[in-house]
Design an enzyme around this catalytic site. Structure first.
Site, PDB file in Angstrom:
ATOM      1  N   ARG A   1       0.678  -1.546   0.163  1.00 28.05           N
ATOM      2  CA  ARG A   1      -0.096   0.074  -0.167  1.00 28.05           C
ATOM      3  C   ARG A   1       0.786   1.363   0.139  1.00 28.05           C
ATOM      4  O   ARG A   1       0.106   2.576  -0.083  1.00 28.05           O
ATOM      5  CB  ARG A   1      -0.870   0.074   1.122  1.00 28.05           C
ATOM      6  CG  ARG A   1      -2.058  -1.115   1.187  1.00 28.05           C
ATOM      7  CD  ARG A   1      -3.235  -0.649   2.100  1.00 28.05           C
ATOM      8  NE  ARG A   1      -3.005  -0.099   3.231  1.00 28.05           N
ATOM      9  CZ  ARG A   1      -3.978   0.162   4.043  1.00 28.05           C
ATOM     10  NH1 ARG A   1      -5.087   0.392   3.821  1.00 28.05           N
ATOM     11  NH2 ARG A   1      -3.574   0.545   5.420  1.00 28.05           N
ATOM     12  N   ASP A   2       2.346   1.024   0.077  1.00 27.24           N
ATOM     13  CA  ASP A   2       2.762   2.843   0.031  1.00 27.24           C
ATOM     14  C   ASP A   2       4.177   2.058  -0.769  1.00 27.24           C
ATOM     15  O   ASP A   2       5.151   2.648   0.026  1.00 27.24           O
ATOM     16  CB  ASP A   2       3.157   3.090   1.482  1.00 27.24           C
ATOM     17  CG  ASP A   2       3.526   4.611   1.374  1.00 27.24           C
ATOM     18  OD1 ASP A   2       3.499   5.330   0.565  1.00 27.24           O
ATOM     19  OD2 ASP A   2       4.199   4.825   2.664  1.00 27.24           O
ATOM     20  N   LEU A   3       4.264   1.539  -1.756  1.00 23.76           N
ATOM     21  CA  LEU A   3       5.435   1.469  -2.574  1.00 23.76           C
ATOM     22  C   LEU A   3       5.992   2.680  -3.169  1.00 23.76           C
ATOM     23  O   LEU A   3       5.291   3.100  -3.899  1.00 23.76           O
ATOM     24  CB  LEU A   3       5.256   0.215  -3.606  1.00 23.76           C
ATOM     25  CG  LEU A   3       6.409  -0.168  -4.463  1.00 23.76           C
ATOM     26  CD1 LEU A   3       7.478  -0.582  -3.738  1.00 23.76           C
ATOM     27  CD2 LEU A   3       5.998  -0.861  -5.664  1.00 23.76           C
TER      28      LEU A   3
ATOM     29  N   ASN B   1      10.907   3.749   0.097  1.00 23.28           N
ATOM     30  CA  ASN B   1      10.885   2.470   0.915  1.00 23.28           C
ATOM     31  C   ASN B   1      11.562   1.320   0.256  1.00 23.28           C
ATOM     32  O   ASN B   1      11.421   0.063   0.584  1.00 23.28           O
ATOM     33  CB  ASN B   1       9.246   2.111   0.966  1.00 23.28           C
ATOM     34  CG  ASN B   1       8.435   3.170   1.947  1.00 23.28           C
ATOM     35  OD1 ASN B   1       9.152   3.673   2.676  1.00 23.28           O
ATOM     36  ND2 ASN B   1       7.386   3.551   1.542  1.00 23.28           N
TER      37      ASN B   1
END
Length: 217
Positions: free
Chosen positions: A72-74, A78
């Site tokens: 959900r937060d690629l 990260n």
């Protein structure tokens, strides 16, 4: 579900809990390296290096999806590149802090893992995530498509100018994004001809970035 979830390209989560003061925490491996954001700040990459990174991220996502977890937060912040033997670009995928279980247990049905993280990063989020809809693995595939596009072109396929998440999602659906070749017209990686970004690479990025999740990989 995140505790014990690990893989060669995923930072392991060893423990999680809450302090006496109510602060939620994860205990994870310390990883030293260069995040991809620092790399792409220098401009687009040669296709071979871009694909080396993107394929490893795809492997990491496949492992998480197989375990029933959507990241959900690629985004580049990260993704860490570490030196491993002769490999200078060994990928470690970080920050599952806002990951979501695909098949949560009943008591966890509405749990977003780790409470303090920003819920999304608009220019890397899928249209359905921007609209607040239920997510599948296809949402991570969209973000992977953004990553591939940025690695190859040095630019994001869509720019958010401060509009609401819903408006940005609508603009993505309404506005065709420029081809990879046209995006690198003024900023190609040294020695890379735009012709190399036509054909298969462009088709792969286009399919991953389809506004309709049912038409993505």
């Amino acid at each position: 579900a995140l505790i014990g979830f690990a893989g060669p390209r995923v930072r392991a989560v060893h423990d999680a809990g809450e302090t006496a003061g109510g602060l939620l925490y994860f205990v994870m491996d310390f990883i030293e390296g260069t995040d991809v954001q620092q790399l792409i700040a220098q401009g687009p990459l040669p296709p071979e290096r871009a694909l080396t990174i993107a394929l490893q991220v795809a492997d990491a996502l496949a492992a998480s999806h197989k375990s029933g977890i959507v990241h959900r937060d690629l985004k580049p912040d990260n993704i860490i590149l570490v030196q491993r033997g002769r490999e200078r670009d060994f990928v470690k995928l970080l920050d599952f802090g806002i990951a979501k279980l695909l098949t949560p247990e009943p008591a966890e049905a509405d749990l977003t893992l780790a409470g303090l993280a920003q819920p999304l990063t608009p220019e890397w989020a899928s249209p359905e995530q921007l609209r607040g809809e239920p997510l599948t693995t296809a949402s991570d595939v969209y973000s992977l498509g953004v990553l591939l596009y940025v690695l190859l072109s040095g630019r994001r396929p869509h720019r958010c100018d401060g509009e609401s998440a819903a408006s940005f999602a609508a603009s993505i659906a309404a506005s065709p994004w420029p081809t990879l070749a046209s995006s690198v017209a003024a900023a190609a990686a040294p020695g890379v001809e735009r012709q190399r970004l036509r054909g298969d690479l462009d088709r792969i990025a286009r399919k991953a970035l389809d506004p309709d999740p049912a038409r993505r990989y």
